[in-house]
Design a protein around this motif. Structure first.
Motif, PDB file in Angstrom:
ATOM      1  N   ASP A   1       0.845  -1.197   0.000  1.00  0.00           N
ATOM      2  CA  ASP A   1       0.000   0.000   0.000  1.00  0.00           C
ATOM      3  C   ASP A   1       0.878   1.244   0.000  1.00  0.00           C
ATOM      4  N   ASN A   2       0.435   2.241  -0.756  1.00  0.00           N
ATOM      5  CA  ASN A   2       1.122   3.523  -0.807  1.00  0.00           C
ATOM      6  C   ASN A   2       0.044   4.597  -0.806  1.00  0.00           C
TER       7      ASN A   2
ATOM      8  N   ARG B   1      -3.350   0.478  -3.599  1.00  0.00           N
ATOM      9  CA  ARG B   1      -2.730  -0.837  -3.700  1.00  0.00           C
ATOM     10  C   ARG B   1      -1.752  -0.802  -4.865  1.00  0.00           C
ATOM     11  N   MET B   2      -0.483  -1.004  -4.574  1.00  0.00           N
ATOM     12  CA  MET B   2       0.578  -0.896  -5.563  1.00  0.00           C
ATOM     13  C   MET B   2       1.304  -2.232  -5.703  1.00  0.00           C
ATOM     14  N   ALA B   3       2.008  -2.383  -6.828  1.00  0.00           N
ATOM     15  CA  ALA B   3       2.783  -3.598  -7.062  1.00  0.00           C
ATOM     16  C   ALA B   3       4.142  -3.232  -7.636  1.00  0.00           C
ATOM     17  N   THR B   4       5.109  -4.072  -7.332  1.00  0.00           N
ATOM     18  CA  THR B   4       6.387  -4.022  -8.018  1.00  0.00           C
ATOM     19  C   THR B   4       6.317  -5.093  -9.094  1.00  0.00           C
TER      20      THR B   4
ATOM     21  N   GLY C   1      14.057  -7.447 -16.814  1.00  0.00           N
ATOM     22  CA  GLY C   1      15.017  -7.207 -15.746  1.00  0.00           C
ATOM     23  C   GLY C   1      14.884  -5.858 -15.074  1.00  0.00           C
ATOM     24  N   VAL C   2      13.923  -5.042 -15.496  1.00  0.00           N
ATOM     25  CA  VAL C   2      13.720  -3.717 -14.919  1.00  0.00           C
ATOM     26  C   VAL C   2      12.499  -3.755 -14.015  1.00  0.00           C
ATOM     27  N   ARG C   3      12.683  -3.314 -12.774  1.00  0.00           N
ATOM     28  CA  ARG C   3      11.558  -3.260 -11.830  1.00  0.00           C
ATOM     29  C   ARG C   3      10.870  -1.908 -11.928  1.00  0.00           C
ATOM     30  N   ARG C   4       9.536  -1.945 -11.921  1.00  0.00           N
ATOM     31  CA  ARG C   4       8.718  -0.726 -11.992  1.00  0.00           C
ATOM     32  C   ARG C   4       7.583  -0.835 -10.980  1.00  0.00           C
ATOM     33  N   GLU C   5       7.040   0.302 -10.612  1.00  0.00           N
ATOM     34  CA  GLU C   5       5.875   0.342  -9.738  1.00  0.00           C
ATOM     35  C   GLU C   5       4.625   0.498 -10.604  1.00  0.00           C
ATOM     36  N   GLY C   6       3.561  -0.175 -10.208  1.00  0.00           N
ATOM     37  CA  GLY C   6       2.293  -0.048 -10.910  1.00  0.00           C
ATOM     38  C   GLY C   6       1.144  -0.071  -9.922  1.00  0.00           C
ATOM     39  N   CYS C   7       0.126   0.720 -10.202  1.00  0.00           N
ATOM     40  CA  CYS C   7      -1.062   0.781  -9.349  1.00  0.00           C
ATOM     41  C   CYS C   7      -2.003  -0.373  -9.708  1.00  0.00           C
ATOM     42  N   LEU C   8      -2.500  -1.066  -8.691  1.00  0.00           N
ATOM     43  CA  LEU C   8      -3.405  -2.200  -8.896  1.00  0.00           C
ATOM     44  C   LEU C   8      -4.875  -1.822  -8.731  1.00  0.00           C
TER      45      LEU C   8
END
Length: 97
Positions: free
Chosen positions: A26-27, A31-34, A39-46
């Motif tokens: 949670d942010n 509700r957020m996800a990595t 190979g690149v990590r990003r944040e996304g809203c669920l």
């Protein structure tokens, strides 16, 4: 092509592909996800994909998971993208993972 333009186009391509959810958190009550692609990590809203959890695959566009896809569909999608790797590498300047 300038580097900024290429980086922007690379991000756009990433945003269209299915990505596995590595972590859910949670942010600010969202509700957020990595997620990871290439190979690149990003944040996304669920917020648009209720029920998505770790291990799920999602299509992320402009930072929002817009739909969940199953693992088999993700594999098929990546096979098609890899088959087009020559065209994509020419277009983006980077090979697919």
């Amino acid at each position: 092509m300038r580097r900024r333009e290429r980086d922007s186009r690379t991000r756009s391509a990433w945003a269209s592909a299915a990505s596995p959810v590595l972590e859910v958190h949670d942010n600010a009550r969202l509700r957020m996800a990595t997620v990871v692609f290439g190979g690149v990590r990003r944040e996304g809203c669920l917020g648009c994909t209720s029920g998505t959890d770790m291990g799920s695959y999602v299509i992320v566009h402009v930072g929002f998971a817009i739909t969940e896809v199953d693992e088999a569909e993700t594999r098929r999608m990546l096979e098609v993208l890899r088959a087009m790797a020559g065209s994509v590498a020419t277009e983006l300047g980077d090979p697919l993972p």
